[in-house]
Design an enzyme around this catalytic site. Structure first.
Site, PDB file in Angstrom:
ATOM      1  N   TYR A 147      -2.276  -1.502  10.353  1.00 56.86           N
ATOM      2  CA  TYR A 147      -2.235  -1.600   8.893  1.00 56.86           C
ATOM      3  C   TYR A 147      -0.930  -1.036   8.354  1.00 56.86           C
ATOM      4  O   TYR A 147      -0.259  -1.655   7.522  1.00 56.86           O
ATOM      5  CB  TYR A 147      -3.435  -0.847   8.309  1.00 56.86           C
ATOM      6  CG  TYR A 147      -3.641  -1.038   6.825  1.00 56.86           C
ATOM      7  CD1 TYR A 147      -4.273  -2.182   6.336  1.00 56.86           C
ATOM      8  CD2 TYR A 147      -3.220  -0.076   5.912  1.00 56.86           C
ATOM      9  CE1 TYR A 147      -4.482  -2.350   4.971  1.00 56.86           C
ATOM     10  CE2 TYR A 147      -3.420  -0.244   4.556  1.00 56.86           C
ATOM     11  CZ  TYR A 147      -4.046  -1.378   4.086  1.00 56.86           C
ATOM     12  OH  TYR A 147      -4.247  -1.549   2.737  1.00 56.86           O
ATOM     13  N   SER A 149       0.866  -1.175   0.000  1.00 59.16           N
ATOM     14  CA  SER A 149       0.000   0.000   0.000  1.00 59.16           C
ATOM     15  C   SER A 149       0.899   1.219   0.000  1.00 59.16           C
ATOM     16  O   SER A 149       2.099   1.129   0.300  1.00 59.16           O
ATOM     17  CB  SER A 149      -0.868  -0.015   1.265  1.00 59.16           C
ATOM     18  OG  SER A 149      -1.505   1.230   1.474  1.00 59.16           O
TER      19      SER A 149
END
Length: 259
Positions: free
Chosen positions: A154, A141
């Site tokens: 995350y 990401s």
């Protein structure tokens, strides 16, 4: 870019980014295992993408469960006769301020993103090393590069995937195995749709402001990254012909992060 009958395992492939990667891989001539926690949805996806039933295989897989991963990878190898590509894509998102974040939620997220990447990689490497070639692709990401509020586990997990990819690239080189990371920006999937009201609540702003002033603020055009964008990058990495491209990360984010 062609895959020439190569066999790919794509985790979390019953929906979203994983499903689009499976679609693109099949269109490029690959054979694909649709690995997902939800077997019924995986079966529906396999039937949708490959009505012939010859090139897509649905596999039940909780990527954080060692037994399920080993069994699922073994099933794919037995069914197709090889494992050439792993796309470690399965993931979840849980948002919240760090000071009140539940330890159980922290462990769940890291187990799926990091333990899942480790377990599927280890299981696939045995087959790739035996064949003398292979490609591992991790779904990172922009949060592999940057941090955002409310996303401590995350961000931690996505940073960790870059380190894992570099180790796999170094260890795998002698066996013809490459490893790279795709780092998408915000992709309008159910995972992101779920975050919008959650972040609006936690940040005390409107959902429209979450999209415009948080998610897409740093992009060059105010646009979401698409599943097609990410799948195209995955095909490029999967079909790249040499070890010249290994241990790297490619950011697909409409300019949100530039390196």
């Amino acid at each position: 870019m062609k895959l020439d009958n190569k066999v790919a395992i794509v985790t979390g492939a019953a929906s979203g980014i994983g499903k689009e990667i499976a679609r693109v891989f099949l269109a490029a001539g690959g054979r694909v295992a649709i690995a997902d926690l939800n077997l019924e949805r995986a079966q529906e996806t396999a039937q949708e993408l490959d009505p012939s039933g010859q090139r897509a295989l649905a596999v039940a897989m909780d990527v954080s469960n060692e037994v399920q991963v080993e069994r699922g990878v073994g099933l794919v190898a037995q069914h197709f006769g090889a494992i050439d590509i792993l796309v470690s894509n399965a993931g979840v998102q849980i948002v919240g301020p760090l000071e009140t974040f539940k330890f159980s939620d922290w462990k769940t997220l890291l187990a799926i993103h990091l333990d899942g990447a480790f377990l599927t990689t280890r299981a696939c490497l045995n087959h790739m090393y035996a064949a003398g070639s292979g490609t591992v692709i991790y779904m990172g990401s922009v949060h592999s590069k940057e941090a955002s509020v409310l996303k401590a586990p995350y961000v931690t997990a996505k940073h960790g995937l870059e380190g894992l990819a570099k180790v796999v690239a170094k260890e795998g080189a002698a066996h013809g195995v490459r490893a790279n990371v795709i780092c998408p920006g915000f992709v309008r999937t159910p995972l992101v749709d779920k975050q919008i009201p959650e972040q609006a609540r936690d940040l005390g702003i409107s959902e429209e402001d979450v999209v415009k002033k948080v998610m897409l603020k740093e992009t060059v055009d105010g646009e979401f990254t698409t599943v097609e964008d990410v799948a195209g990058c995955a095909l490029f990495l999967a079909s790249f012909p040499s070890n010249a491209l290994t241990g790297q990360s490619i950011v697909v984010s409409h300019g949100w992060f530039m390196q």
